[in-house]
Enzyme design. Structure first.
Site, short mmCIF file in Angstrom:
data_model
loop_
_atom_site.label_atom_id
_atom_site.label_comp_id
_atom_site.label_asym_id
_atom_site.label_seq_id
_atom_site.Cartn_x
_atom_site.Cartn_y
_atom_site.Cartn_z
N HIS A 85 0.82 -1.20 0.00
CA HIS A 85 0.00 0.00 0.00
C HIS A 85 0.86 1.25 0.00
O HIS A 85 0.58 2.22 -0.73
CB HIS A 85 -0.92 0.01 1.22
CG HIS A 85 -2.10 -0.89 1.08
ND1 HIS A 85 -3.15 -0.90 1.99
CD2 HIS A 85 -2.43 -1.81 0.14
CE1 HIS A 85 -4.05 -1.79 1.61
NE2 HIS A 85 -3.64 -2.35 0.49
N TYR A 95 -10.08 4.03 1.42
CA TYR A 95 -10.68 2.96 2.22
C TYR A 95 -12.20 2.95 2.24
O TYR A 95 -12.82 1.88 2.14
CB TYR A 95 -10.11 2.99 3.64
CG TYR A 95 -8.73 2.40 3.72
CD1 TYR A 95 -8.55 1.03 3.96
CD2 TYR A 95 -7.60 3.17 3.53
CE1 TYR A 95 -7.27 0.48 4.02
CE2 TYR A 95 -6.32 2.63 3.58
CZ TYR A 95 -6.16 1.29 3.82
OH TYR A 95 -4.91 0.73 3.87
N GLU A 138 0.11 2.80 8.00
CA GLU A 138 0.62 3.41 6.77
C GLU A 138 0.99 4.87 6.98
O GLU A 138 2.00 5.35 6.45
CB GLU A 138 -0.42 3.24 5.66
CG GLU A 138 -0.53 1.80 5.18
CD GLU A 138 -1.85 1.46 4.50
OE1 GLU A 138 -2.58 2.41 4.14
OE2 GLU A 138 -2.15 0.26 4.34
N ARG A 205 3.05 0.90 -10.72
CA ARG A 205 3.63 -0.43 -10.58
C ARG A 205 4.74 -0.41 -9.55
O ARG A 205 5.36 0.62 -9.30
CB ARG A 205 4.20 -0.92 -11.92
CG ARG A 205 3.21 -1.16 -13.03
CD ARG A 205 2.28 -2.34 -12.75
NE ARG A 205 1.47 -2.63 -13.92
CZ ARG A 205 0.30 -2.04 -14.19
NH1 ARG A 205 -0.18 -1.12 -13.36
NH2 ARG A 205 -0.39 -2.38 -15.26
N ASN A 206 5.01 -1.57 -8.99
CA ASN A 206 6.15 -1.75 -8.09
C ASN A 206 7.26 -2.50 -8.83
O ASN A 206 6.99 -3.49 -9.52
CB ASN A 206 5.76 -2.57 -6.85
CG ASN A 206 4.77 -1.84 -5.97
OD1 ASN A 206 4.75 -0.61 -5.95
ND2 ASN A 206 3.97 -2.58 -5.23
N GLY A 268 14.00 -16.43 -13.34
CA GLY A 268 13.63 -15.37 -14.27
C GLY A 268 13.95 -13.99 -13.73
O GLY A 268 15.02 -13.74 -13.18
N VAL A 269 12.98 -13.08 -13.84
CA VAL A 269 13.19 -11.70 -13.38
C VAL A 269 13.20 -11.61 -11.85
O VAL A 269 13.51 -10.56 -11.29
CB VAL A 269 12.11 -10.77 -13.99
CG1 VAL A 269 10.75 -10.97 -13.31
CG2 VAL A 269 12.56 -9.31 -13.94
N PHE A 394 6.57 -12.24 -3.14
CA PHE A 394 5.81 -12.40 -4.37
C PHE A 394 5.88 -11.14 -5.21
O PHE A 394 5.82 -10.03 -4.69
CB PHE A 394 4.32 -12.67 -4.06
CG PHE A 394 4.03 -14.07 -3.64
CD1 PHE A 394 3.90 -15.08 -4.56
CD2 PHE A 394 3.89 -14.39 -2.30
CE1 PHE A 394 3.63 -16.39 -4.17
CE2 PHE A 394 3.62 -15.69 -1.90
CZ PHE A 394 3.48 -16.68 -2.84
N PHE A 395 6.02 -11.31 -6.53
CA PHE A 395 5.72 -10.22 -7.43
C PHE A 395 4.20 -10.14 -7.52
O PHE A 395 3.52 -11.16 -7.60
CB PHE A 395 6.29 -10.48 -8.82
CG PHE A 395 7.78 -10.29 -8.91
CD1 PHE A 395 8.40 -9.22 -8.30
CD2 PHE A 395 8.56 -11.20 -9.61
CE1 PHE A 395 9.76 -9.03 -8.38
CE2 PHE A 395 9.94 -11.01 -9.72
CZ PHE A 395 10.53 -9.94 -9.10
N PRO A 397 0.25 -9.44 -6.32
CA PRO A 397 -0.52 -9.57 -5.09
C PRO A 397 0.09 -10.57 -4.12
O PRO A 397 0.60 -11.61 -4.53
CB PRO A 397 -1.89 -10.07 -5.59
CG PRO A 397 -1.92 -9.74 -7.04
CD PRO A 397 -0.52 -9.81 -7.51
#
Length: 402
Positions: A85, A95, A138, A205-206, A268-269, A394-395, A397
């Site tokens: 987030h 929210y 946050e 994007r992250n 991979g990436v 994880f890439f 979610p």
């Protein structure tokens, strides 16, 4: 306020979530993204099409309902959510929108006979509690990053100082702040949030930071995904001199200080965050044994091989091993891997430090496509690596391997 009666009702809905949670969250996202275009930039549409986002949310809702009386049991899941987030700049005003859509989805999917007014009231209270916790946590993270040396709040303009192809699929972008001021330090393994205008539409994007922190600039290394909206835009449209907007580094998948042997495993990436970890580990603890294991389809898509090989020649405590799905030509010995085929316990057993009395006392970090990660996790357990010394990310979610 969440009462004992509310908690009892939420807990009673767990069996429904176990069987129909994904249908509920799929409907939730349909309502949210169709009726609230202002939040679309916060979501990768590819994860909607694949079903990965609804599955991840269904798992999160289920875990929350199961642990409504002991939220501390959520552990790393809550941390992952907060970090994602913050990287995307989720704000308090988002929210109420999400809450209203979630309650509506519960009513419409479960039906009025099951989703009674009492059930909706209980879930509204439960969501309110969770939202308050996340908003507070946050806010503290936003404040901390803004106050730290080189830190900032919200978006900050960065210029592409250099763009370099690393393989047939992966390109690195070297990003320097337009204002010329220092940048926030980060823990190896973290990622940044990126905000772009793609064909007139905002997208966020992250991307993992793929080089050790230096206080002056960041590097991300992006794979061109087939049909990928943002990755295609970065590869084709973003050039040296282009300006992009970055959010401060975030993420909980970080390299911990330790002296036991370090093993970095990527597919991979997924190699990108392990590069920052590797550089930092070699510089920070020169005597620490390090094994670097990377899997790729072929040498053509294997990024950073020359850089990794060079580090291996410079550091005697560092060993690297490569595994390709496809073997190169017989006479192409310069790009020959150490193994051909999918990684498994047998190949890992050759490359990990030896076990003592059935236990391999190492710190293992791994990242890559989900099937790859599932195989690595099973193999590490089989080979005696304690779960508490295994970390993964994880890439996309947050999801569950098991």
């Amino acid at each position: 306020m969440l009462s004992a009666a509310h908690k009892a009702i939420v807990t009673a809905t767990v069996p429904l979530l176990e069987t129909g949670g994904e249908a509920l969250t799929t409907h939730f996202y349909r309502i949210l993204l169709d009726e609230h275009p202002e939040v679309r930039p916060l979501f990768n549409q590819a994860n909607q099409v694949s079903g990965e986002q609804p599955r991840a949310l269904a798992n999160g809702v289920l875990m929350y309902a199961k642990n409504i009386d002991r939220l501390e049991a959520l552990g790393d899941l809550a941390t992952q959510i907060v970090q994602k987030h913050v990287a995307l700049q989720i704000l308090p005003e988002h929210y109420p929108i999400v809450g209203a859509c979630l309650l509506r989805a519960i009513r419409e999917v479960l039906g009025a006979e099951v989703a009674t007014d009492a059930v909706i009231e209980a879930w509204a209270a439960a969501y309110g509690q969770l939202a308050d916790i996340l908003i507070g946590t946050e806010a503290a993270e936003y404040d901390r990053k803004a106050a730290a040396p080189g830190g900032w709040r919200g978006g900050r303009a960065f210029r592409v100082a250099r763009k370099e192809a690393e393989s047939a699929e992966i390109t690195s972008f070297y990003l320097e702040p337009v204002d010329g001021q220092p940048v926030l330090d980060f823990a190896p393994g973290q990622y940044i949030g990126l905000r772009l205008d793609v064909n007139g539409q905002e997208a966020r994007r992250n991307y993992s930071l793929s080089a050790a922190p230096n206080g002056r600039s960041y590097r991300i290394s992006v794979k061109r995904e087939p049909g990928g909206l943002v990755s295609t835009h970065l590869h084709d449209q973003v050039q040296v001199g282009s300006v992009v907007e970055l959010f401060p580094p975030s993420g909980g998948f970080t390299l911990a200080d330790a002296e036991r042997p370090l093993v970095l495993i990527s597919g991979g990436v997924g190699i990108t965050p392990t590069l920052a970890m590797l550089e930092t580990a070699l510089a920070r603890t020169p005597q620490r044994p390090v094994r670097f294991i990377h899997c790729a389809r072929s040498h053509k898509v294997h990024a950073f091989r020359r850089a990794i090989d060079a580090l291996a020649h410079q550091h005697p405590q560092f060993e690297r091993f490569y595994c390709y799905d496809e073997a190169p030509a017989a006479d192409d010995v310069e790009v020959a891997p150490h193994a051909v085929g999918r990684i498994n316990a047998a190949s890992l057993a050759q490359w990990l430090p030896a076990a003592a009395e059935g236990v391999r006392d190492i710190d293992a970090y791994f990242l890559g496509p989900k099937p790859f990660m599932q195989q690595v996790q099973r193999s590490l357990r089989t080979l005696g690596v304690p779960d508490r010394q295994v970390r993964y990310e994880f890439f996309g979610p947050a999801s569950a391997l098991e």
